[in-house]
Motif scaffolding. Structure first.
Motif, mmCIF file in Angstrom:
data_model
loop_
_atom_site.group_PDB
_atom_site.id
_atom_site.type_symbol
_atom_site.label_atom_id
_atom_site.label_comp_id
_atom_site.label_asym_id
_atom_site.label_seq_id
_atom_site.Cartn_x
_atom_site.Cartn_y
_atom_site.Cartn_z
ATOM 1 N N GLN A 277 37.495 40.618 47.305
ATOM 2 C CA GLN A 277 37.454 41.017 45.894
ATOM 3 C C GLN A 277 38.855 41.133 45.314
ATOM 4 O OE1 GLN A 277 33.592 43.675 46.920
ATOM 5 N NE2 GLN A 277 35.207 44.709 45.789
ATOM 6 N N GLU A 278 39.736 41.752 46.084
ATOM 7 C CA GLU A 278 41.096 41.942 45.605
ATOM 8 C C GLU A 278 41.780 40.599 45.355
ATOM 9 O OE1 GLU A 278 43.870 43.561 48.294
ATOM 10 O OE2 GLU A 278 45.328 43.985 46.706
ATOM 11 N N ALA A 279 41.565 39.656 46.270
ATOM 12 C CA ALA A 279 42.190 38.344 46.108
ATOM 13 C C ALA A 279 41.618 37.612 44.897
ATOM 14 C CB ALA A 279 41.996 37.519 47.372
ATOM 15 N N MET A 280 40.321 37.730 44.709
ATOM 16 C CA MET A 280 39.692 37.083 43.540
ATOM 17 C C MET A 280 40.322 37.604 42.259
ATOM 18 S SD MET A 280 35.701 37.450 44.484
ATOM 19 C CE MET A 280 34.905 36.535 45.782
ATOM 20 N N SER A 281 40.548 38.902 42.237
ATOM 21 C CA SER A 281 41.099 39.523 41.053
ATOM 22 C C SER A 281 42.555 39.130 40.847
ATOM 23 C CB SER A 281 40.971 41.043 41.190
ATOM 24 O OG SER A 281 41.638 41.682 40.147
ATOM 25 N N THR A 282 43.348 39.237 41.900
ATOM 26 C CA THR A 282 44.775 38.974 41.796
ATOM 27 C C THR A 282 45.075 37.507 41.516
ATOM 28 O OG1 THR A 282 45.122 40.708 43.432
ATOM 29 C CG2 THR A 282 46.986 39.270 42.970
ATOM 30 N N VAL A 283 44.462 36.622 42.277
ATOM 31 C CA VAL A 283 44.795 35.202 42.173
ATOM 32 C C VAL A 283 44.108 34.539 40.986
ATOM 33 C CG1 VAL A 283 44.699 32.978 43.348
ATOM 34 C CG2 VAL A 283 45.174 35.046 44.655
ATOM 35 N N TYR A 284 42.839 34.817 40.804
ATOM 36 C CA TYR A 284 42.062 34.100 39.798
ATOM 37 C C TYR A 284 41.736 34.938 38.566
ATOM 38 C CZ TYR A 284 41.437 30.540 43.373
ATOM 39 O OH TYR A 284 41.655 29.567 44.323
ATOM 40 N N LYS A 285 42.183 36.178 38.555
ATOM 41 C CA LYS A 285 41.882 37.066 37.425
ATOM 42 C C LYS A 285 40.374 37.155 37.205
ATOM 43 C CE LYS A 285 46.264 37.586 36.501
ATOM 44 N NZ LYS A 285 46.639 37.590 37.937
ATOM 45 N N ALA A 286 39.638 37.223 38.278
ATOM 46 C CA ALA A 286 38.187 37.315 38.173
ATOM 47 C C ALA A 286 37.806 38.613 37.482
ATOM 48 C CB ALA A 286 37.554 37.251 39.558
ATOM 49 N N THR A 287 36.828 38.515 36.578
ATOM 50 C CA THR A 287 36.405 39.719 35.869
ATOM 51 C C THR A 287 35.322 40.467 36.629
ATOM 52 O OG1 THR A 287 34.836 38.378 34.617
ATOM 53 C CG2 THR A 287 36.978 38.805 33.607
ATOM 54 N N PHE A 288 34.552 39.726 37.428
ATOM 55 C CA PHE A 288 33.571 40.389 38.274
ATOM 56 C C PHE A 288 33.278 39.507 39.489
ATOM 57 C CE2 PHE A 288 29.781 37.871 37.350
ATOM 58 C CZ PHE A 288 30.047 37.325 36.106
ATOM 59 N N VAL A 289 32.607 40.079 40.454
ATOM 60 C CA VAL A 289 32.179 39.314 41.628
ATOM 61 C C VAL A 289 30.660 39.479 41.767
ATOM 62 C CG1 VAL A 289 32.740 41.257 43.156
ATOM 63 C CG2 VAL A 289 32.419 39.004 44.119
ATOM 64 N N SER A 290 30.010 38.393 42.136
ATOM 65 C CA SER A 290 28.547 38.411 42.254
ATOM 66 C C SER A 290 28.127 38.028 43.661
ATOM 67 C CB SER A 290 27.934 37.424 41.253
ATOM 68 O OG SER A 290 28.419 36.113 41.520
ATOM 69 N N LEU A 291 26.899 38.365 43.988
ATOM 70 C CA LEU A 291 26.324 37.938 45.271
ATOM 71 C C LEU A 291 24.806 38.050 45.207
ATOM 72 C CD1 LEU A 291 25.351 40.800 46.749
ATOM 73 C CD2 LEU A 291 27.757 40.967 47.272
ATOM 74 N N HIS A 292 24.151 37.420 46.198
ATOM 75 C CA HIS A 292 22.708 37.550 46.354
ATOM 76 C C HIS A 292 22.432 38.271 47.656
ATOM 77 C CE1 HIS A 292 22.749 33.939 43.645
ATOM 78 N NE2 HIS A 292 21.853 34.684 43.063
ATOM 79 N N VAL A 293 21.413 39.121 47.641
ATOM 80 C CA VAL A 293 21.034 39.819 48.869
ATOM 81 C C VAL A 293 19.515 39.913 48.919
ATOM 82 C CG1 VAL A 293 21.256 42.100 47.788
ATOM 83 C CG2 VAL A 293 21.399 41.898 50.258
ATOM 84 N N ARG A 294 18.975 39.843 50.119
ATOM 85 C CA ARG A 294 17.522 39.945 50.283
ATOM 86 C C ARG A 294 17.045 41.319 49.838
ATOM 87 N NH1 ARG A 294 14.749 36.332 53.719
ATOM 88 N NH2 ARG A 294 16.105 34.616 54.387
ATOM 89 N N LYS A 295 15.952 41.301 49.115
ATOM 90 C CA LYS A 295 15.398 42.541 48.583
ATOM 91 C C LYS A 295 15.147 43.561 49.685
ATOM 92 C CE LYS A 295 11.932 43.555 45.087
ATOM 93 N NZ LYS A 295 10.663 43.079 44.568
#
Lengths: 157, 845
Positions: free
Chosen positions: A99-117
């Motif tokens: 998450q930190e790398a996504m934010s720092t490098v790509y300026k990501a505003t959020f992170v998403s994922l899928h998980v089994r219910k």
């Protein structure tokens, strides 16, 4: 036990760990494609002998994928830790690093994922430990027909 | 180009337009229409090479490969100076993964159209794939010159120079490129990666100070956005410069990610720490600053000794056991190499048991007790005290019958103790406790393969493989599961199903071919994405791909089988005899027939009214040998073995078994120099290696039976190498008995000596006695070597097989592998028919 950025020579180990743990599997080129496109955001945990015991495989969605510029976001494609290496907080550490790398490098505003219910343990990690929220339910998302929770975590810079 | 040739290529305006249409129709994959249009042209101009080639290309796309290929070849011959014809030819060869030939065709095409971007780009990818970096530089040069606006072309040129070993030029291109940049947006990841590549070039040149300066400037100006990458590169460069600032740089990294042991190693190295005590102080300091970090506490254990070790170890173990960390033993296992530490841990363990056993006075967490037992079981197993380990596990299972880890541990212990059936049963018990967990499923299936229960293993695998796959095996093969493939191959081999074993080893080879192929697209892709540093890592990794342990195992095992087939061609007959098939085999045969039939259907040429379906240019995966029988009966087993082994001579050159295998193949191919050189390599690695001893005897026998010395220039080198390996004046009998004397306590050495004795036509009794000496008190007989010995006695037709078997059975009481065939068959049956405990029943212990 060592947690660090994923390297090319980790790919076969990541693939192997994924095949051992999860029913959603990919050919090696898929894994290569992720590292060669977004080399800063995937991480691994390795044991003393250099065997991969956990990994997180991440990608970015940006304007190329039709997202709005302000909506550049990261996505966790796959994450897994060998059963024999649980209770060490590896999954949490892998997620935080990614998450930190996504934010720092790509300026990501959020992170998403899928998980089994039904995956209480994973949902616990994402929601309670890391602060993810459920965005929506995707019916029959998984190959065996199970529903997925689509979750999101807002990232600050 | 002659006027005649030009005349033949030129088309009148109507057909000229039609030809342009063909090109467009092909590009948009309107294959039916394209075919029709091409035929229109050919009706009037049946010898128009370019149209013929395009038609051929379209046919290949439609699945009519042979037809199409023939047509293309014809077309090329009719118009040898057409860049279109050569380009088409190259495209098809590339689709067949025939990269060398494809490049030749592309080079030909370029002769007649020097600045064709498409051809140049493809040529560059081919040159990268083939590692022809001289050519790559030229091609990239042309591309950059023709399209200087495209930024990727400059990066690609720099990379080409870099790969070709010309770092200075690589640097110059980058500098020129950076000077030309205008309006670079902020936080541009592509520019950031390019800059990081530039830093790497400077680092590779050896200009660490310049690299560091360049890094710092671009980091401050926020051109480089990869903060962690910057920190890591800084620390590395500062360490290389032996700078005082290195220490701080590593410390910053530790703060950023306290779980990365690489950072601690960098930190300690940068401080020129000379003593363990000093290192310990540093680690303690970090621990107090970052109390949650596991890494410094674990590292501290390796730097401490005596009482200090005891104190730290007790704390480390206790906190992990209270938490219930399953990997604790695996984590500290390496410390056992030091006897003092081993004993410390042993006594800590006993202390902890005393403190945490439920019956004792202090109330305690029941789970802590459980995890202590789990740890202790692994401890005993590691020391080969299997009965103690099992006893501890039984206590644990009584305490908590529902923890899968206890059963997986039990399985591992039984496996090591030589009871593969008990091990498989234990894993099945583990698996049942959590049917949703693929990890347990995989382990259970693996243990069944180890026990030779192949169909049962497939059944387990099938609980998680894709339901629409042809079979669990097919899915796992498709997903490139090397773990599955090598386990299945080895299991088939142990059962004597050499055809199926060879088949699986061949699939493993195919997987590695696929992986080698996967890099192809990235030669162009990575340039467009500017992710250069990781691309360079990809190339290095691919260059070393076949050093992968699974490839090595597969190559060695397959070549052993191929050698056996060469030595005894009658083996093949055993597999083609009309033995009654088991019901499982009948089922498999039926399925294979069905699949093969389906493939035939797919192969049938498309009817004229077929769809536009584009089958692409790649050769479809047709398996014409599902049972591996063709492979088993192949006419060139030694050549196949040699091919399989070849990469290992550079990529696994420290593996002595590789050289033994190379010898076995080479000597039978009469490649005498290669053979003796292989043994020379082996000798350098371990002159006393038992398998080497056997080969030296084999070499001597071969040499003495040669009708003549190999001719010059080989002859002299050959003879001198042979003499160096085994002096001419030493007889084999003496050589062998001396070896036996020197290694009288090593079972494998004794085994080697026995085999040599046999080849010297020693009496069976003497060979027997040699093998039986492994039961003596001074010989360190392991379970594995005992099995090898027993198998050999059976092979020999020794009269004392039973005697040896029962001795081993007594010596290894927990093992089942020394039981009689009947006893083992009944154990297998018991494992297969394991009753499913109903939820109401207690789990059987």
């Amino acid at each position: 036990m060592n947690i660090r950025l994923a390297r090319i020579d980790d790919l076969t180990g990541m693939q192997a760990t994924n095949l051992i743990n999860l029913p959603e599997n990919y050919n090696l080129k898929f894994w290569m494609y992720h590292l060669l496109t977004w080399p800063q955001i995937s991480f691994v945990a390795e044991d003393e002998k250099g065997r991969i015991v956990g990994y997180v495989l991440a990608k970015m969605y940006d304007t190329d994928d039709g997202a709005e510029p302000s909506e550049t976001h990261g996505h966790v494609n796959s994450i897994s830790v060998l059963r024999t290496y649980r209770r060490l907080g590896i999954a949490k550490r892998l997620m935080l690093l990614s998450q930190e790398a996504m934010s720092t490098v790509y300026k990501a505003t959020f992170v998403s994922l899928h998980v089994r219910k039904s995956n209480k343990a994973a949902i616990g990690l994402y929601r309670d430990t890391l602060g993810f929220e459920v965005a929506k339910v995707e019916k029959k998302y998984y190959g065996d027909g199970e529903d997925a929770l689509s979750m999101r975590l807002r990232l600050d810079h | 180009m002659s006027k005649l040739q030009l005349a033949k290529r030129a088309l009148p305006s109507k057909e000229g337009t039609l030809f342009k249409d063909v090109l467009t129709l092909y590009e948009t994959r309107q294959l039916k229409k394209g075919l029709k249009t091409a035929d229109q042209i050919l009706k009037k101009f049946p010898e128009h090479g370019e149209t013929m080639c395009m038609k051929g290309l379209i046919l290949v796309h439609m699945g009519r490969r042979e037809e199409g290929m023939d047509l293309v070849k014809k077309g090329v011959r009719l118009d040898l100076t057409s860049h279109i014809c050569w380009h088409v030819f190259g495209l098809i060869q590339k689709g067949e993964k025939n990269y060398e030939e494809a490049l030749k065709s592309y080079m030909q095409a370029l002769r007649f159209d020097k600045e064709n971007m498409n051809i140049l780009r493809d040529a560059a990818s081919l040159q990268s794939q083939l590692r022809l970096y001289d050519g790559l530089v030229e091609t990239r040069h042309t591309l950059a010159r023709c399209r200087p606006v495209l930024r990727a072309n400059w990066i690609a040129l720099s990379v080409a120079y870099h790969l070709n070993g010309n770092l200075e030029e690589a640097k110059k291109v980058l500098e020129h490129y950076e000077d030309s940049l205008k309006n670079v947006p902020d936080y541009d990841v592509e520019h950031s990666e390019t800059t990081m590549y530039h830093v790497k070039v400077l680092e590779d040149i050896g200009d660490y100070a310049e690299a560091l300066a360049f890094l710092d400037v671009n980091s401050k100006s926020r051109v480089i956005v990869d903060k962690t990458g910057v920190m890591e590169t800084r620390a590395r460069l500062l360490s290389k410069l032996k700078s005082d600032e290195a220490e701080h740089a590593w410390r910053v990294l530790i703060d950023h990610n306290p779980d990365c042991t690489d950072y601690y190693n960098g930190y300690l190295t940068s401080q020129n720490i000379s003593s363990d005590d000093a290192a310990l102080l540093v680690l303690k300091e970090i621990s107090s600053q970052i109390p949650r970090a596991n890494a410094p506490r674990r590292l501290a254990l390796a730097y401490s000794s005596g009482d200090q070790f005891r104190e730290l170890a007790k704390e480390y173990l206790t906190s992990a056991l209270v938490k219930g960390v399953p990997s604790l033993f695996a984590d500290i296992k390496s410390l056992y190499e030091n006897q003092a530490r081993l004993e410390s841990i042993q006594s800590i363990l006993e202390q902890l048991l005393a403190e945490h056993t439920p019956a004792s006075s202090s109330p305690t967490e029941p789970t802590t007790y459980l995890w202590i037992l789990y740890f202790q079981a692994q401890h005993f197993s590691h020391l080969s005290q299997y009965d103690k380990a099992l006893e501890v596990l039984e206590r644990a299972i009584t305490h908590t019958p529902t923890l899968p880890e206890l059963y997986t541990c039990k399985g591992r212990v039984l496996k090591r103790a030589g009871d593969p059936y008990g091990a498989a049963r234990a894993l099945e018990e583990a698996r049942r406790l959590d049917g949703q967990d693929r990890f347990l499923n995989t382990k259970c299936a693996k243990y069944h393969l180890r026990a030779g229960l192949i169909n049962e293993a497939y059944h387990f695998f099938g609980l998680f493989t894709k339901k629409d796959a042809a079979s669990p095996s097919a899915d796992l093969e498709d997903m490139q599961s090397l773990l599955y493939l090598i386990e299945d191959a080895d299991a088939q081999r142990r059962l004597g199903k050499l055809n199926l074993a060879l088949k699986k080893y061949a699939v493993i080879n195919k997987v590695f071919d696929e992986i080698e192929d996967d890099q192809y697209d990235f030669h162009g892709y990575s340039m467009r994405k500017f992710t250069v540093n990781i691309y360079l890592n990809l190339l290095t990794w691919e260059d070393n791909l076949r050093s992968h342990p699974v490839y090595v195992k597969a190559a060695l095992s397959a070549s052993q089988i191929f050698v056996a087939l060469h030595d005894d061609p009658s083996i093949v007959k055993r597999f083609t005899s009309s033995e009654p098939l088991t019901s499982a085999e009948k089922k498999a045969q039926k399925k294979a027939k069905k699949a093969a039939h389906k493939k035939e259907e797919d192969k049938k040429p498309a009817a004229p009214t077929s769809t536009n379906e584009d089958k692409g240019l790649e050769i479809p995966n047709a398996d014409d040998d599902p049972d591996g029988l063709k492979l088993l009966g192949c006419s060139d087993p030694l050549e196949r073995a040699a091919k399989f082994l070849h990469p290992l001579t550079t990529l696994a050159s420290k593996n002595i078994d590789v050289w033994i295998a190379v010898y076995d193949v080479a000597i039978r191919r009469k490649k005498y120099l290669q053979a003796v050189r292989a043994l020379a390599h082996a000798r350098e690695l371990d002159a006393d290696y038992p398998e080497l001893h056997v080969r030296l005897a084999h070499l001597r026998k071969t040499v003495t039976s040669l009708p003549q010395v190999p001719p010059a220039p080989i002859g002299e080198v050959f003879t001198s190498t042979v003499s160096a390996l085994l002096p001419d004046e030493v007889t084999l009998e003496t050589f062998n008995s001396q070896y036996l004397q020197r290694h009288s306590s090593s079972p494998l050495a004794i085994f080697a000596a026995a085999r040599v004795l046999k080849t010297l036509d020693g009496p069976l009794e003497e060979v027997d006695n040699t093998i039986f000496s492994t039961l003596g008190p001074d010989v360190k007989l392991t379970l594995k070597s005992a099995r090898t010995m027993l198998d050999y006695l059976v092979q020999l037709g020794s009269l004392r097989v039973e005697e040896y078997r029962t001795s081993c059975d007594q010596r290894f009481p927990l093992a089942t592998v020394f039981k009689t065939a009947e006893e083992q068959a009944s154990l297998m049956k018991e494992t297969v028919e394991m009753p499913i405990a109903s939820p109401k029943d207690e789990v059987e212990i």
